[in-house]
Enzyme design. Structure first.
Site, PDB file in Angstrom:
ATOM      1  N   HIS A 136       1.905   4.492  -2.824  1.00 57.11           N
ATOM      2  CA  HIS A 136       2.008   5.906  -2.636  1.00 57.11           C
ATOM      3  C   HIS A 136       3.561   6.510  -2.925  1.00 57.11           C
ATOM      4  CE1 HIS A 136      -1.885   6.556  -0.749  1.00 57.11           C
ATOM      5  NE2 HIS A 136      -1.376   5.748   0.413  1.00 57.11           N
ATOM      6  N   HIS A 172       1.004  -1.280  -0.078  1.00 64.63           N
ATOM      7  CA  HIS A 172      -0.086  -0.050   0.082  1.00 64.63           C
ATOM      8  C   HIS A 172       0.998   1.177   0.048  1.00 64.63           C
ATOM      9  CE1 HIS A 172      -3.684   2.609   0.854  1.00 64.63           C
ATOM     10  NE2 HIS A 172      -2.721   3.283   1.544  1.00 64.63           N
ATOM     11  N   GLU A 173       1.790   1.209   0.909  1.00 66.74           N
ATOM     12  CA  GLU A 173       2.835   2.548   1.059  1.00 66.74           C
ATOM     13  C   GLU A 173       3.804   2.495  -0.014  1.00 66.74           C
ATOM     14  OE1 GLU A 173       1.850   4.655   3.262  1.00 66.74           O
ATOM     15  OE2 GLU A 173       0.471   3.563   4.393  1.00 66.74           O
TER      16      GLU A 173
END
Length: 349
Positions: free
Chosen positions: A21, A17-18
Site C-alpha cells: 500500500h 502487505h502494508e
C-alpha cells in the site's frame, strides 16, 4: 518460542502487505501519515520523512493511514493535492490492490526459496496393500512401480490419484514394473466415502494401495522449473483458499473451520518442530491467505474499499458520506464477528 516465531511471522507478512500500500500510495503522490505494525497503543514510533513508522501493542494486523483516508473515521477527508481523496478511482484501486499483491509476491518468493534445496517427490512405488480392496485382489504386490494408467505415464505418486480420479473407464489398465519385467494389471476401483481438505464427506475412487516410504527422489530444479513451481504453488494456494471461503459462505462446510490467531499460532509452533522447509511452506500459505481475505468485499477491508471505488468509477460520483459511514460500521461489525468466531473456535478446540 512458538509464540515468538508466530509474532515474527505475523509482523513479517503484515509489514509487506502494508508496504505494498505504502509504495503505490507514494508513487501516486499520496502522503502516508502513519505506517503501523499492529493496532492500539503505539509502543515505538520513529519519524522518517513525512511518515510515522510505528509498532503498536496489538499484533493482529497493521495499517497505513493516508492523508484523507482513515478507517477509524470514514468521514475524515482532505482535498489537498497529496490526499488519497483527490486521486482517481483507478489510482485508489491500485493502492488498495497493492497490499494483497505484495502478499502474493512474498508467497511466490518463499515457494521459490524452497526450491533452492532439494524438493522431495514420492515415486509411484507400491507399499502396503489393503487386502479387502481391488489392487490386492488383482495381484498387485509390494514393490511394484506403476508406470502407466490407461496409457498415461505415471512419474510420481501424486499422478496416480489424478489418473484414477479422471479415468473415463470403469476398469483401469495399469502397467507396472516388477523384477525388471513389465506386467499389465486390470483393476476396477471401488468408491468409498472420504474426508477432503475442507472436512467434507466426499466419494472417492480407490484401489487400496499405499506409498512405499523410502521411494523418494529429490529434484534439483533449474531456474525456469523453480519459477514455474513457485507460480504453480501460489496459484494453487490462492484457489484453495478462495474455494474454502466460498464453501464457508454457502454453508457447505461448518463455521467451526474458521480459525483465529490462537489456532494459527499453534500451527506455526508445530511447524517449527518439523523443519524450516515446512515453516516456510506454511508462511507462504498464510501470506496467500492474507492476500485473498483482504480482497473480500467487506467494508473495512481492502476489497470493500475497492467496491466503493468501482461504484465511483462506474457512476461518476462517490456514495454519500452517510452511506459510506454506515456501511463501514457494518463492515467493522462483520470483521469483529469473524475474529470473535475464530477466537471461540480456537479456545473450544
Amino acid at each position: 518460542m512458538g509464540i515468538l516465531i508466530a509474532l515474527l511471522i505475523f509482523s513479517f507478512l503484515i509489514f509487506f502487505h502494508e508496504l505494498g500500500h505504502f509504495l503505490v500510495a507514494r508513487y501516486w503522490g499520496v502522503k502516508v501519515e502513519v505506517f503501523s505494525i499492529g493496532f492500539g497503543k503505539r509502543l515505538y514510533t520513529k519519524q522518517i520523512g513525512e511518515t510515522e513508522w510505528s509498532i503498536s501493542a496489538i499484533p493482529l494486523g497493521g495499517y497505513v493511514r493516508m492523508k484523507g483516508q482513515d478507517d477509524s473515521d470514514p468521514l475524515a477527508v482532505s482535498y489537498d493535492a497529496d490526499s488519497y481523496t483527490t486521486k482517481t478511482p483507478w489510482q485508489k484501486i491500485t493502492i488498495l490492490l497493492a497490499g494483497s499483491a505484495a502478499n502474493f509476491v512474498v508467497a511466490f518468493f518463499l515457494y521459490f526459496v524452497l526450491t533452492l534445496g532439494d524438493i522431495p517427490k514420492a515415486l509411484p512405488v507400491v507399499g502396503d496393500l489393503n487386502q479387502s480392496l481391488p489392487a490386492y485382489k488383482a495381484g498387485m504386490q509390494n514393490g511394484d512401480r506403476i508406470m502407466e494408467i490407461n496409457g498415461h505415464p505415471i512419474s510420481y505418486w501424486e499422478d496416480i490419484s489424478t489418473a484414477i480420479k479422471h479415468s473415463s473407464t470403469e476398469e483401469l489398465h495399469i502397467s507396472v514394473l516388477r523384477d525388471q519385467q513389465y506386467l499389465m494389471i486390470d483393476i476396477k476401483p471401488e468408491t468409498i466415502q472420504d474426508i477432503n481438505a475442507f472436512g467434507e464427506s466426499v466419494a472417492r475412487k480407490v484401489i487400496g494401495i499405499t506409498h512405499q516410504e523410502n521411494a523418494i527422489v529429490y529434484l534439483d530444479l533449474s531456474l525456469a522449473e523453480s519459477t514455474q513451481y513457485a507460480y504453480d504453488q501460489t496459484v494453487a494456494a490462492s484457489l484453495l483458499i478462495i474455494k474454502g471461503v466460498q464453501k464457508l459462505i454457502t454453508g457447505a462446510i461448518s463455521s467451526e473451520n474458521v480459525s483465529g490467531p490462537i489456532g494459527i499460532t499453534d500451527m506455526i509452533s508445530k511447524a517449527t518442530q518439523v523443519s524450516i522447509a515446512y515453516l516456510l511452506f506454511l508462511t507462504a500459505l498464510l501470506s496467500v491467505n492474507l492476500g485473498v481475505l483482504n480482497l473480500l468485499p467487506i467494508p473495512a477491508l481492502d476489497g470493500g474499499h475497492i467496491m466503493f471505488n468501482l461504484y465511483e468509477w462506474i457512476r461518476g460520483q462517490q456514495p454519500s458520506e452517510e452511506v459510506m459511514y454506515r456501511i463501514t460500521l457494518i463492515g467493522w461489525g462483520i470483521l469483529f464477528s469473524i475474529m470473535l468466531l475464530g477466537f471461540y473456535n480456537d479456545i473450544h478446540r
